[in-house]
Design a protein around this motif. Structure first.
Motif, short mmCIF file in Angstrom:
data_model
loop_
_atom_site.label_atom_id
_atom_site.label_comp_id
_atom_site.label_asym_id
_atom_site.label_seq_id
_atom_site.Cartn_x
_atom_site.Cartn_y
_atom_site.Cartn_z
N LYS A 80 0.36 -0.76 -3.08
CA LYS A 80 1.49 0.23 -2.75
C LYS A 80 2.27 0.69 -3.72
N GLY A 81 1.60 0.63 -5.10
CA GLY A 81 2.34 1.26 -6.30
C GLY A 81 3.59 0.67 -6.58
N ARG A 82 3.75 -0.70 -6.19
CA ARG A 82 4.94 -1.35 -6.48
C ARG A 82 4.82 -2.30 -7.91
N ASP A 92 10.04 -5.16 -3.84
CA ASP A 92 9.58 -5.43 -2.53
C ASP A 92 9.53 -4.24 -1.51
N GLY A 93 9.95 -3.01 -2.01
CA GLY A 93 9.93 -1.95 -1.34
C GLY A 93 11.36 -1.37 -0.86
N LYS A 94 12.09 -2.24 -1.10
CA LYS A 94 13.61 -2.15 -0.64
C LYS A 94 14.58 -2.52 -1.89
N LYS A 111 -4.29 -8.22 -3.24
CA LYS A 111 -3.79 -8.29 -2.04
C LYS A 111 -3.74 -9.82 -1.40
#
Length: 104
Positions: free
Chosen positions: A1-3, A26-28, A63
């Protein structure tokens, strides 16, 4: 996810013991997860060459899991891995990859 995931170590202001840490987005929000519970203090302050009891950690993320590769005097200077499958709520499992002291 590119994080991004960053493996490093530092000493919190309330202790003399540096700990391996994973910093990740974590996306946030940015999160921090401590890898081990080291017991040996050390300092990089002062002058001259230092004998550092831990190595710079390397990180592998896929993953299925996050794996940190490191060397620590507390583990007999062996090459070790710490692995976690769910960084938000899981626990680290630690295994030695070498049986001999690899030095510093």
């Amino acid at each position: 996810k590119g994080r991004p995931y960053i493996a490093t170590y530092w000493r919190a202001s309330n202790t003399t013991i540096p700990q391996y840490q994973i910093v990740f987005f974590d996306g946030k929000d940015w999160q921090i997860k401590q890898v081990l519970d080291r017991k040996t203090p050390f300092s990089l302050s002062g002058s001259g060459t230092k004998k550092i009891p831990i190595s710079r950690p390397q990180i592998v993320v896929n993953k299925k899991a996050i794996t940190v590769i490191f060397r620590d005097e507390e583990r007999g200077n062996k090459v070790s891995i710490a692995k976690i499958e769910d960084i938000k709520k899981g626990d680290w499992t630690i295994h030695d990859l070498s049986s001999d002291d690899v030095g510093q």
